[in-house]
Enzyme design. Structure first.
Site, PDB file in Angstrom:
ATOM      1  N   CYS A 161       0.843  -1.339   0.180  1.00 58.19           N
ATOM      2  CA  CYS A 161       0.006   0.099   0.145  1.00 58.19           C
ATOM      3  C   CYS A 161       0.792   1.156   0.081  1.00 58.19           C
ATOM      4  O   CYS A 161       1.522   1.494   0.998  1.00 58.19           O
ATOM      5  CB  CYS A 161      -0.791   0.008   1.059  1.00 58.19           C
ATOM      6  SG  CYS A 161      -1.993   1.455   1.236  1.00 58.19           S
ATOM      7  N   CYS A 206      -0.606   3.960   2.308  1.00 57.82           N
ATOM      8  CA  CYS A 206      -0.270   3.889   3.695  1.00 57.82           C
ATOM      9  C   CYS A 206       1.184   3.973   4.127  1.00 57.82           C
ATOM     10  O   CYS A 206       1.364   4.703   5.185  1.00 57.82           O
ATOM     11  CB  CYS A 206      -0.708   2.231   4.113  1.00 57.82           C
ATOM     12  SG  CYS A 206      -2.347   1.771   3.673  1.00 57.82           S
ATOM     13  N   ASP A 207       2.130   3.712   3.386  1.00 60.11           N
ATOM     14  CA  ASP A 207       3.449   3.335   3.832  1.00 60.11           C
ATOM     15  C   ASP A 207       4.394   4.345   3.093  1.00 60.11           C
ATOM     16  O   ASP A 207       5.574   4.442   3.275  1.00 60.11           O
ATOM     17  CB  ASP A 207       4.025   2.109   3.808  1.00 60.11           C
ATOM     18  CG  ASP A 207       3.151   1.020   4.541  1.00 60.11           C
ATOM     19  OD1 ASP A 207       2.665   1.495   5.849  1.00 60.11           O
ATOM     20  OD2 ASP A 207       2.832   0.202   3.883  1.00 60.11           O
TER      21      ASP A 207
END
Length: 331
Positions: free
Chosen positions: A144, A147-148
């Site tokens: 992701c 997300c990261d």
């Protein structure tokens, strides 16, 4: 630590059975319990779903930085205090969704009945299945970018994949990372031409065509990626690797029970998360991308509101007569 529900305490009849204890299932169950309904979540592994194994989460409102385990614990505690019962670890192996009373059958042999069922079984990112992938998940291995990605500011990252998700993610990462290297097993991207052209125009993006990853290297964190292509083997020094080779929805049991899915196996729903069968809903990753906690939470809310109104008559006199779901994708 979570406390599993003791089997001897478990009734067989419920107002709503929620299959899956991730963000969508947890959110819906909290809303439904607050409406005064008797709700059971059946979760095969851990409460929180994929969230529980995420080392760090930094994009969920109210939590600038929190571990997946801690967020899952908060989800679980909120549901429990709302009156939701959670049965885990327990796997659902079959469903009968045609009658007025829906049936959910578990691996231990229990047959649960409910007036409504919410399917929130999630999806799994397809894996490369190479050495280092599982060991370094959350330590530089990610599925992701949103997300990261911020964790890799001014660093060097590898993106694996050639579809739209890989292309969009690489474009996003190119704004953050110092360098992005796209590895794809074919000689050109499968993504839309406009996306590929934008990627190709960026000075900090390069490509390795006709190549595939054979190993993710590192001890405590990702240090590099070993790939093999037409020119032989190459080791790419990198701080992170983002893998986008597809997603597999956990919808096989739902399909066997007659729930309609698209060509990729994602459950088809309308705006209120209704499926093609009366009083059967679906929410979260099993309904399609994007795979985000906030998206799953929102779908859980929509499903819960409509279950209460349409199935239990919260705002309608003859709820079944107006059941006519038109599948759509609101994102």
């Amino acid at each position: 630590m979570f406390s599993p529900l003791r089997r001897e305490e478990l009734p067989s009849s419920w107002d709503v059975v929620v299959v899956g204890g991730g963000p969508a299932g947890i959110t819906a169950s909290i809303y439904l319990a607050r409406y005064g309904l008797k709700v059971l979540i059946v979760e095969k592994s851990s409460v929180g779903g994929k969230v529980s194994v995420n080392p760090i989460i930094e994009n969920f409102p109210g939590f600038p930085s929190i571990t997946g385990e801690e967020l899952s614990r908060i989800f679980h505690e909120h549901a429990r205090k709302s009156g939701v019962k959670i049965l885990f670890p327990e796997e659902v192996i079959g469903m009968d969704l045609d009658g007025e009373e829906k049936k959910v059958i578990t691996k231990s042999g229990r047959e649960l009945s409910a007036k409504a069922v919410l399917i929130a079984t999630g999806a799994e990112d397809k894996k490369l299945n190479v050495p280092g992938e599982a060991e370094l998940y959350g330590k530089g291995v990610s599925y992701c970018a949103v997300c990261d990605g911020p964790l890799f500011r001014d660093k060097r990252v590898v993106v694996v994949g050639g579809g739209n998700t890989a292309a969009v993610s690489a474009l996003y990462l190119a704004k953050i990372a110092k360098e992005v290297i796209v590895v794809h097993r074919r000689e050109k991207m499968r993504a839309e031409q406009a996306l590929t052209e934008r990627l190709s125009s960026l000075a900090n993006v390069s490509f390795r065509w006709n190549s595939y990853v054979t190993e993710i290297m590192g001890r405590e964190k990702v240090e590099g990626v070993k790939i093999r292509g037409k020119e032989g083997e190459e080791i790419i020094q990198a701080d992170g690797i983002f893998i986008f080779i597809g997603v597999e929805p956990n919808s096989h049991i739902a399909r066997k029970a007659g729930i309609n899915t698209d060509e990729n196996g994602f459950i088809l729903v309308d705006y209120w998360q209704r499926t093609n069968k009366y009083a059967v809903y679906a929410a979260g990753d099993v309904t399609g991308e994007p795979m985000q906690i906030a998206k799953a939470v929102g779908e859980g809310v929509r499903a819960a509101v409509d279950i209460y109104n349409r199935v239990f008559g919260g705002a309608y006199g003859s709820p079944k007569q107006s059941w006519n779901p038109v599948p759509c994708r609101p994102y």
